[in-house]
Design an enzyme around this catalytic site. Structure first.
Site, PDB file in Angstrom:
ATOM      1  N   HIS A  19      -6.990  -2.511   4.919  1.00 56.18           N
ATOM      2  CA  HIS A  19      -7.604  -2.137   3.635  1.00 56.18           C
ATOM      3  C   HIS A  19      -9.023  -1.608   3.866  1.00 56.18           C
ATOM      4  CE1 HIS A  19      -4.871  -5.421   1.759  1.00 56.18           C
ATOM      5  NE2 HIS A  19      -4.410  -4.255   1.349  1.00 56.18           N
ATOM      6  N   LYS A  43       3.930 -10.133  -7.913  1.00 53.14           N
ATOM      7  CA  LYS A  43       4.343 -10.571  -6.573  1.00 53.14           C
ATOM      8  C   LYS A  43       4.412 -12.091  -6.454  1.00 53.14           C
ATOM      9  CE  LYS A  43       2.874  -6.795  -3.563  1.00 53.14           C
ATOM     10  NZ  LYS A  43       1.871  -6.395  -2.567  1.00 53.14           N
ATOM     11  N   ARG A  93       1.184   3.490   5.494  1.00 52.66           N
ATOM     12  CA  ARG A  93       1.159   3.019   6.877  1.00 52.66           C
ATOM     13  C   ARG A  93       2.310   3.607   7.678  1.00 52.66           C
ATOM     14  NH1 ARG A  93       1.105  -3.032   4.753  1.00 52.66           N
ATOM     15  NH2 ARG A  93       2.660  -1.918   3.510  1.00 52.66           N
ATOM     16  N   SER A 131      -0.945  -7.897   3.949  1.00 53.57           N
ATOM     17  CA  SER A 131      -1.467  -9.201   3.503  1.00 53.57           C
ATOM     18  C   SER A 131      -0.376 -10.268   3.622  1.00 53.57           C
ATOM     19  CB  SER A 131      -1.933  -9.111   2.051  1.00 53.57           C
ATOM     20  OG  SER A 131      -2.967  -8.170   1.938  1.00 53.57           O
TER      21      SER A 131
HETATM   22  O1  PNS Z   1      -1.429  -3.960  -2.983  1.00 54.03           O
HETATM   23  P1  PNS Z   1      -0.213  -3.601  -3.766  1.00 54.03           P
HETATM   24  O2  PNS Z   1       0.450  -4.872  -4.244  1.00 54.03           O
HETATM   25  O3  PNS Z   1       0.718  -2.690  -3.027  1.00 54.03           O
HETATM   26  O4  PNS Z   1      -0.706  -2.804  -5.074  1.00 54.03           O
HETATM   27  C1  PNS Z   1       0.210  -2.418  -6.083  1.00 54.03           C
HETATM   28  C2  PNS Z   1      -0.531  -1.888  -7.320  1.00 54.03           C
HETATM   29  C3  PNS Z   1      -1.542  -2.898  -7.811  1.00 54.03           C
HETATM   30  C4  PNS Z   1      -1.247  -0.595  -6.968  1.00 54.03           C
HETATM   31  C5  PNS Z   1       0.530  -1.574  -8.413  1.00 54.03           C
HETATM   32  O5  PNS Z   1       1.386  -2.670  -8.545  1.00 54.03           O
HETATM   33  C6  PNS Z   1      -0.069  -1.250  -9.776  1.00 54.03           C
HETATM   34  O6  PNS Z   1      -0.711  -0.241  -9.951  1.00 54.03           O
HETATM   35  N1  PNS Z   1       0.172  -2.138 -10.751  1.00 54.03           N
HETATM   36  C7  PNS Z   1      -0.358  -1.982 -12.094  1.00 54.03           C
HETATM   37  C8  PNS Z   1       0.779  -1.747 -13.088  1.00 54.03           C
HETATM   38  C9  PNS Z   1       1.106  -0.282 -13.195  1.00 54.03           C
HETATM   39  O7  PNS Z   1       0.275   0.557 -13.492  1.00 54.03           O
HETATM   40  N2  PNS Z   1       2.394   0.050 -12.952  1.00 54.03           N
HETATM   41  C10 PNS Z   1       2.871   1.406 -13.063  1.00 54.03           C
HETATM   42  C11 PNS Z   1       2.772   2.147 -11.762  1.00 54.03           C
HETATM   43  S1  PNS Z   1       4.384   2.374 -11.153  1.00 54.03           S
END
Ligand code: PNS
Length: 173
Positions: A19, A43, A93, A131
């Site tokens: 990150h 999650k 990645r 993570s």
């Molecule tokens: O670190 P991560 O868990 O891969 O991050 C995922 C994240 C936070 C970027 C994604 O889950 C997110 O944007 N969630 C907010 C809800 C949202 O906007 N969903 C629609 C996008 S498909």
């Protein structure tokens, strides 16, 4: 320097060197980068509270003059509009990340056509770091000190020691 304000969203439970590598790369090409921690992740129960994740990311990004840390709930596009951001930064990645990232980027574009998604690749040495793996390996006694900042190792230690005093945990890997 470009006038782009980008948001780097994620769960960051905990932040890893991958990150931070992406934050450094992003900070070089945008005017301002907001690292945005999702509060209501689907999650499951995070290991670190939102406040702890804010603290960790604030400590680790202090060296950058153009990076701030925030939290958000609900849709990323709503937060991006509220922050008047131009772009979302995400890391890829490996090819296995691509499908999910592509779907997310396209859904975000459908919801907010003015918001661009920028994909960047972390340093090769972090391409396998997540993570989830960090938590799992640390809980089983593995050395993750090359993969997360020392302050995160220290916090993992105190978290996992506390957990060990509670009910037993299943093998997380
Ligand atoms: O670190 P991560 O868990 O891969 O991050 C995922 C994240 C936070 C970027 C994604 O889950 C997110 O944007 N969630 C907010 C809800 C949202 O906007 N969903 C629609 C996008 S498909």
């Amino acid at each position: 320097m470009s006038k782009v304000h980008a948001i780097y969203p994620g769960t960051f439970d905990p932040p890893t060197n991958g990150h931070l590598d992406l934050i450094a790369r992003g900070a070089k090409i945008v005017e301002h980068l907001t690292v945005a921690i999702l509060r209501n992740s689907t999650k499951g129960e995070p290991l670190f509270t939102t406040a702890e994740r804010v603290e960790m990311l604030t400590e680790e990004t202090r060296q950058f003059g153009n990076v701030s840390v925030a939290t958000f709930d609900g849709l990323l596009v709503d937060f991006a509009r509220q922050e008047k951001a131009d772009a979302v930064l995400r890391g890829i990645r490996a090819i296995s990340d691509y499908e999910y990232e592509f779907q997310m980027a396209m859904m975000n574009r459908k919801l907010a056509p003015e918001l661009e998604t920028i994909f960047m690749m972390p340093a090769e040495k972090y391409t396998y770091v997540s993570s989830r793996l960090i938590k799992g390996v640390y809980r089983l006694g593995g050395d993750v000190s090359d993969l997360v900042p020392q302050r995160v190792v220290d916090r993992l230690r105190s978290k996992v020691e506390k957990d060990a005093q509670g009910p037993g945990v299943e093998n997380p890997l």
